[in-house]
Scaffold this motif. Structure first.
Motif, PDB file in Angstrom:
ATOM      1  N   GLY A 207       0.652  -1.335  -0.093  1.00  0.00           N
ATOM      2  CA  GLY A 207       0.165  -0.011   0.047  1.00  0.00           C
ATOM      3  C   GLY A 207       0.715   1.248  -0.107  1.00  0.00           C
ATOM      4  N   GLN A 208       2.154   1.224   0.222  1.00  0.00           N
ATOM      5  CA  GLN A 208       2.706   2.306   0.117  1.00  0.00           C
ATOM      6  C   GLN A 208       4.482   2.039  -0.182  1.00  0.00           C
ATOM      7  OE1 GLN A 208       2.377   3.977   3.969  1.00  0.00           O
ATOM      8  NE2 GLN A 208       3.515   2.080   4.945  1.00  0.00           N
ATOM      9  N   PRO A 209       5.392   2.858  -0.194  1.00  0.00           N
ATOM     10  CA  PRO A 209       6.760   2.529  -0.256  1.00  0.00           C
ATOM     11  C   PRO A 209       7.297   2.132   0.809  1.00  0.00           C
ATOM     12  CG  PRO A 209       6.559   4.905  -1.381  1.00  0.00           C
ATOM     13  CD  PRO A 209       4.995   4.334  -0.621  1.00  0.00           C
ATOM     14  N   THR A 210       8.167   0.938   0.769  1.00  0.00           N
ATOM     15  CA  THR A 210       8.649   0.386   2.122  1.00  0.00           C
ATOM     16  C   THR A 210      10.169   0.510   2.267  1.00  0.00           C
ATOM     17  OG1 THR A 210       8.829  -1.761   0.863  1.00  0.00           O
ATOM     18  CG2 THR A 210       7.095  -1.404   2.126  1.00  0.00           C
ATOM     19  N   PRO A 211      10.879   0.606   3.379  1.00  0.00           N
ATOM     20  CA  PRO A 211      12.365   0.645   3.512  1.00  0.00           C
ATOM     21  C   PRO A 211      12.979  -0.302   2.653  1.00  0.00           C
ATOM     22  CG  PRO A 211      11.277   0.651   5.614  1.00  0.00           C
ATOM     23  CD  PRO A 211      10.281   0.225   4.693  1.00  0.00           C
ATOM     24  N   VAL A 212      14.204   0.062   2.309  1.00  0.00           N
ATOM     25  CA  VAL A 212      15.128  -0.662   1.409  1.00  0.00           C
ATOM     26  C   VAL A 212      15.569  -1.743   2.185  1.00  0.00           C
ATOM     27  CG1 VAL A 212      17.319  -0.892   0.073  1.00  0.00           C
ATOM     28  CG2 VAL A 212      15.855   1.167   0.064  1.00  0.00           C
ATOM     29  N   GLY A 213      15.471  -3.108   1.428  1.00  0.00           N
ATOM     30  CA  GLY A 213      15.829  -4.322   1.906  1.00  0.00           C
ATOM     31  C   GLY A 213      14.726  -5.264   2.783  1.00  0.00           C
ATOM     32  N   LEU A 214      13.608  -4.788   2.527  1.00  0.00           N
ATOM     33  CA  LEU A 214      12.352  -5.759   3.273  1.00  0.00           C
ATOM     34  C   LEU A 214      12.084  -6.843   2.324  1.00  0.00           C
ATOM     35  CD1 LEU A 214       9.825  -3.351   4.537  1.00  0.00           C
ATOM     36  CD2 LEU A 214      11.431  -4.712   5.917  1.00  0.00           C
ATOM     37  N   TYR A 215      12.531  -7.258   1.192  1.00  0.00           N
ATOM     38  CA  TYR A 215      12.456  -8.219   0.280  1.00  0.00           C
ATOM     39  C   TYR A 215      13.755  -8.918  -0.349  1.00  0.00           C
ATOM     40  CZ  TYR A 215       7.987  -6.032   0.164  1.00  0.00           C
ATOM     41  OH  TYR A 215       6.709  -5.418   0.378  1.00  0.00           O
ATOM     42  N   PRO A 216      14.599  -9.324   0.817  1.00  0.00           N
ATOM     43  CA  PRO A 216      15.847  -9.922   0.533  1.00  0.00           C
ATOM     44  C   PRO A 216      15.683 -11.006  -0.685  1.00  0.00           C
ATOM     45  CG  PRO A 216      15.045 -10.553   2.460  1.00  0.00           C
ATOM     46  CD  PRO A 216      14.079  -9.710   2.023  1.00  0.00           C
ATOM     47  N   ALA A 217      14.666 -11.742  -0.720  1.00  0.00           N
ATOM     48  CA  ALA A 217      14.454 -12.805  -2.010  1.00  0.00           C
ATOM     49  C   ALA A 217      14.274 -12.110  -3.131  1.00  0.00           C
ATOM     50  CB  ALA A 217      13.189 -13.503  -1.831  1.00  0.00           C
ATOM     51  N   GLY A 218      14.110 -10.890  -3.337  1.00  0.00           N
ATOM     52  CA  GLY A 218      14.281 -10.011  -4.646  1.00  0.00           C
ATOM     53  C   GLY A 218      15.427  -9.319  -5.044  1.00  0.00           C
ATOM     54  N   ALA A 219      16.487  -9.592  -4.357  1.00  0.00           N
ATOM     55  CA  ALA A 219      17.987  -9.264  -4.306  1.00  0.00           C
ATOM     56  C   ALA A 219      18.593  -9.748  -5.512  1.00  0.00           C
ATOM     57  CB  ALA A 219      18.743  -9.253  -3.137  1.00  0.00           C
ATOM     58  N   THR A 220      19.536  -9.004  -6.304  1.00  0.00           N
ATOM     59  CA  THR A 220      20.115  -9.531  -7.472  1.00  0.00           C
ATOM     60  C   THR A 220      21.192 -10.688  -6.634  1.00  0.00           C
ATOM     61  OG1 THR A 220      21.965  -7.909  -7.625  1.00  0.00           O
ATOM     62  CG2 THR A 220      20.050  -7.442  -8.528  1.00  0.00           C
ATOM     63  N   PRO A 221      21.698 -11.680  -7.501  1.00  0.00           N
ATOM     64  CA  PRO A 221      22.717 -12.417  -7.048  1.00  0.00           C
ATOM     65  C   PRO A 221      23.974 -11.574  -6.716  1.00  0.00           C
ATOM     66  CG  PRO A 221      21.834 -13.418  -8.996  1.00  0.00           C
ATOM     67  CD  PRO A 221      21.159 -11.764  -8.972  1.00  0.00           C
ATOM     68  N   GLU A 222      24.077 -10.473  -7.079  1.00  0.00           N
ATOM     69  CA  GLU A 222      25.372  -9.525  -6.701  1.00  0.00           C
ATOM     70  C   GLU A 222      25.060  -8.614  -5.374  1.00  0.00           C
ATOM     71  OE1 GLU A 222      25.150 -10.578 -10.926  1.00  0.00           O
ATOM     72  OE2 GLU A 222      23.548  -9.182  -9.884  1.00  0.00           O
ATOM     73  N   GLY A 223      23.691  -8.950  -4.936  1.00  0.00           N
ATOM     74  CA  GLY A 223      23.391  -8.175  -3.608  1.00  0.00           C
ATOM     75  C   GLY A 223      22.465  -6.990  -3.744  1.00  0.00           C
TER      76      GLY A 223
END
Length: 118
Positions: free
Chosen positions: A38-54
């Motif tokens: 419902g709104q923007p969230t703090p960076v890093g709340l979706y670690p499964a969506g990170a690139t393989p490079e982090g």
């Protein structure tokens, strides 16, 4: 801000991924999209969506300005990455959008980059 080609290289990787995390379809563990939060969230709340490079949050959450113009008249800047308010098709690493650089919305942001010299 990264150039558009730098942003896409970071999101697609050397292997040409469909999404920053790989080729699996988006879900609630990988990205903030379709108003699920419902709104923007703090960076890093979706670690499964990170690139393989982090790199975190290259898809969903907020669109990211890149340092390229969309049009020859230089009235529209390129946006990449999709947002929390739109559907999954906008999360593809190849997706491009645009907006005027003076426009402000709660689903548009930017990413700082720095050059790493080996």
């Amino acid at each position: 801000m990264p150039s558009e080609s730098e942003w896409e290289r970071a999101a697609r990787g050397r292997d040409g991924r469909k999404y920053p995390w790989g080729n699996q379809e988006p879900d609630e563990a990988r990205a903030n999209f379709e108003m699920k939060a419902g709104q923007p969230t703090p960076v890093g709340l979706y670690p499964a969506g990170a690139t393989p490079e982090g790199l975190d949050d290259l898809a969903g959450n907020v669109f990211e300005w890149v340092d390229d113009w969309y049009d020859d008249d230089k009235t529209m800047r390129v946006l990449r990455g999709g947002s929390f308010s739109l559907d999954a098709r906008y999360l593809r690493a190849s997706n491009r959008n645009w907006f005027g650089p003076v426009d402000r919305f709660n689903d548009i942001g930017f990413r700082c980059v720095r050059e790493v010299i080996p």
